[in-house]
Scaffold this motif. Structure first.
Motif, PDB file in Angstrom:
ATOM      1  N   UNK A   1       1.344  -1.140   0.199  1.00 37.93           N
ATOM      2  CA  UNK A   1      -0.395  -0.281  -0.104  1.00 37.93           C
ATOM      3  C   UNK A   1       1.192   1.125  -0.357  1.00 37.93           C
ATOM      4  N   UNK A   2       0.252   2.538  -1.064  1.00 38.12           N
ATOM      5  CA  UNK A   2       1.528   3.820  -0.752  1.00 38.12           C
ATOM      6  C   UNK A   2       0.567   4.344   0.046  1.00 38.12           C
ATOM      7  N   UNK A   3       1.206   5.048   0.955  1.00 40.48           N
ATOM      8  CA  UNK A   3       0.506   6.093   2.190  1.00 40.48           C
ATOM      9  C   UNK A   3       1.084   7.654   1.578  1.00 40.48           C
ATOM     10  N   UNK A   4       0.025   8.411   1.929  1.00 35.85           N
ATOM     11  CA  UNK A   4       0.507  10.114   1.816  1.00 35.85           C
ATOM     12  C   UNK A   4       1.819  10.057   2.090  1.00 35.85           C
ATOM     13  N   UNK A   5       2.119  10.354   4.049  1.00 38.97           N
ATOM     14  CA  UNK A   5       3.408  10.842   4.291  1.00 38.97           C
ATOM     15  C   UNK A   5       3.715   9.963   5.595  1.00 38.97           C
ATOM     16  N   UNK A   6       4.607   9.539   5.706  1.00 35.46           N
ATOM     17  CA  UNK A   6       5.276   8.585   6.888  1.00 35.46           C
ATOM     18  C   UNK A   6       5.835   9.751   8.323  1.00 35.46           C
ATOM     19  N   UNK A   7       6.279  10.634   7.709  1.00 36.88           N
ATOM     20  CA  UNK A   7       6.793  11.803   8.920  1.00 36.88           C
ATOM     21  C   UNK A   7       8.180  11.186   8.930  1.00 36.88           C
ATOM     22  N   UNK A   8       9.427  11.520   7.930  1.00 39.05           N
ATOM     23  CA  UNK A   8      10.956  10.605   8.273  1.00 39.05           C
ATOM     24  C   UNK A   8      10.884  10.929   6.784  1.00 39.05           C
ATOM     25  N   UNK A   9      11.243  12.157   6.749  1.00 39.02           N
ATOM     26  CA  UNK A   9      10.783  12.613   4.878  1.00 39.02           C
ATOM     27  C   UNK A   9      12.303  12.645   4.857  1.00 39.02           C
ATOM     28  N   UNK A  10      13.603  12.476   6.332  1.00 37.79           N
ATOM     29  CA  UNK A  10      14.848  13.221   5.846  1.00 37.79           C
ATOM     30  C   UNK A  10      15.731  11.938   5.974  1.00 37.79           C
ATOM     31  N   UNK A  11      14.234  10.348   5.478  1.00 38.56           N
ATOM     32  CA  UNK A  11      15.190   9.398   5.369  1.00 38.56           C
ATOM     33  C   UNK A  11      14.200   8.167   4.228  1.00 38.56           C
ATOM     34  N   UNK A  12      13.513  10.232   3.166  1.00 36.95           N
ATOM     35  CA  UNK A  12      13.253   9.522   1.566  1.00 36.95           C
ATOM     36  C   UNK A  12      14.406   8.415   0.878  1.00 36.95           C
ATOM     37  N   UNK A  13      13.611   7.893   0.367  1.00 40.05           N
ATOM     38  CA  UNK A  13      12.198   6.820   0.234  1.00 40.05           C
ATOM     39  C   UNK A  13      11.699   6.386   1.614  1.00 40.05           C
ATOM     40  N   UNK A  14      10.600   6.077   1.938  1.00 43.59           N
ATOM     41  CA  UNK A  14      10.262   4.895   2.656  1.00 43.59           C
ATOM     42  C   UNK A  14       9.768   3.825   2.970  1.00 43.59           C
ATOM     43  N   UNK A  15      10.585   2.599   3.534  1.00 39.75           N
ATOM     44  CA  UNK A  15       9.006   2.054   3.294  1.00 39.75           C
ATOM     45  C   UNK A  15       9.123   1.272   4.637  1.00 39.75           C
ATOM     46  N   UNK A  16       7.982   0.639   5.114  1.00 44.16           N
ATOM     47  CA  UNK A  16       7.665   0.026   6.239  1.00 44.16           C
ATOM     48  C   UNK A  16       6.917  -1.355   6.311  1.00 44.16           C
ATOM     49  N   UNK A  17       8.295  -2.888   6.502  1.00 44.45           N
ATOM     50  CA  UNK A  17       7.494  -3.816   6.528  1.00 44.45           C
ATOM     51  C   UNK A  17       6.835  -4.393   7.914  1.00 44.45           C
ATOM     52  N   UNK A  18       5.747  -4.867   7.241  1.00 46.74           N
ATOM     53  CA  UNK A  18       5.460  -4.890   8.705  1.00 46.74           C
ATOM     54  C   UNK A  18       5.090  -6.297   8.942  1.00 46.74           C
ATOM     55  N   UNK A  19       4.767  -7.230   9.925  1.00 50.37           N
ATOM     56  CA  UNK A  19       5.486  -8.778  10.006  1.00 50.37           C
ATOM     57  C   UNK A  19       3.655  -9.023   9.712  1.00 50.37           C
ATOM     58  N   UNK A  20       3.570 -10.785   8.854  1.00 49.20           N
ATOM     59  CA  UNK A  20       2.280 -11.670   8.665  1.00 49.20           C
ATOM     60  C   UNK A  20       1.762 -11.802   9.952  1.00 49.20           C
ATOM     61  N   UNK A  21       0.414 -12.304  10.927  1.00 44.67           N
ATOM     62  CA  UNK A  21       0.787 -13.089  11.607  1.00 44.67           C
ATOM     63  C   UNK A  21       1.252 -14.088  12.020  1.00 44.67           C
ATOM     64  N   UNK A  22       1.518 -14.388  11.903  1.00 46.61           N
ATOM     65  CA  UNK A  22       2.531 -15.761  11.996  1.00 46.61           C
ATOM     66  C   UNK A  22       3.854 -15.053  12.053  1.00 46.61           C
ATOM     67  N   UNK A  23       4.720 -14.447  11.706  1.00 52.52           N
ATOM     68  CA  UNK A  23       5.425 -13.588  12.100  1.00 52.52           C
ATOM     69  C   UNK A  23       5.812 -12.730  13.122  1.00 52.52           C
TER      70      UNK A  23
END
Length: 131
Positions: free
Chosen positions: A52-74
């Motif tokens: 999913x793409x989101x508007x802003x994660x408010x970590x602009x100094x780190x652009x481009x930012x990607x967050x990987x969230x675990x699955x339920x089993x993870x």
């Protein structure tokens, strides 16, 4: 009736959140094909993760930012969201794809090179995205 927010439920599969707001995904990060980056993530991970793409994660100094969230089993195995910044190279995107396809946080070790991209956002930002 309680007004407390219900705890967030972990997704059955990984969620890959791609910032495309203020700085990420814009000409402020030159030399990066932003459209190709998200297209690759969606094409390569669509069957195994939510991208999913989101508007802003408010970590602009780190652009481009990607967050990987675990699955339920993870998450059950101890995985926690991993914040990756300065993901401006197709090889880094490929490393993220390989890791998520292998299971992602909690289920597979990320390629060592991703250690160079990992960062910790402020608690306020982290709560807004992960909560």
């Amino acid at each position: 009736m309680s007004r407390r927010k219900a705890p967030a439920q972990a997704a059955p599969r990984c969620t890959v959140t791609v910032c495309r707001g203020c700085c990420c995904g814009t000409a402020k990060v030159p030399g990066t094909d932003h459209a190709a980056q998200i297209a690759v993530l969606k094409a390569e991970l669509g069957a195994v993760a939510q991208v999913r793409a989101v508007n802003c994660l408010d970590a602009c100094e780190q652009a481009n930012v990607i967050v990987v969230q675990p699955s339920s089993p993870g998450r059950a195995a101890g995985g926690r969201p991993v914040w990756l910044g300065l993901v401006n190279d197709p090889d880094a995107t490929g490393d993220i794809v390989a890791w998520v396809r292998s299971g992602g946080p909690g289920l597979a070790e990320p390629p060592d090179i991703l250690d160079l991209y990992e960062f910790g956002p402020s608690r306020r930002v982290r709560r807004a995205v992960e909560g």
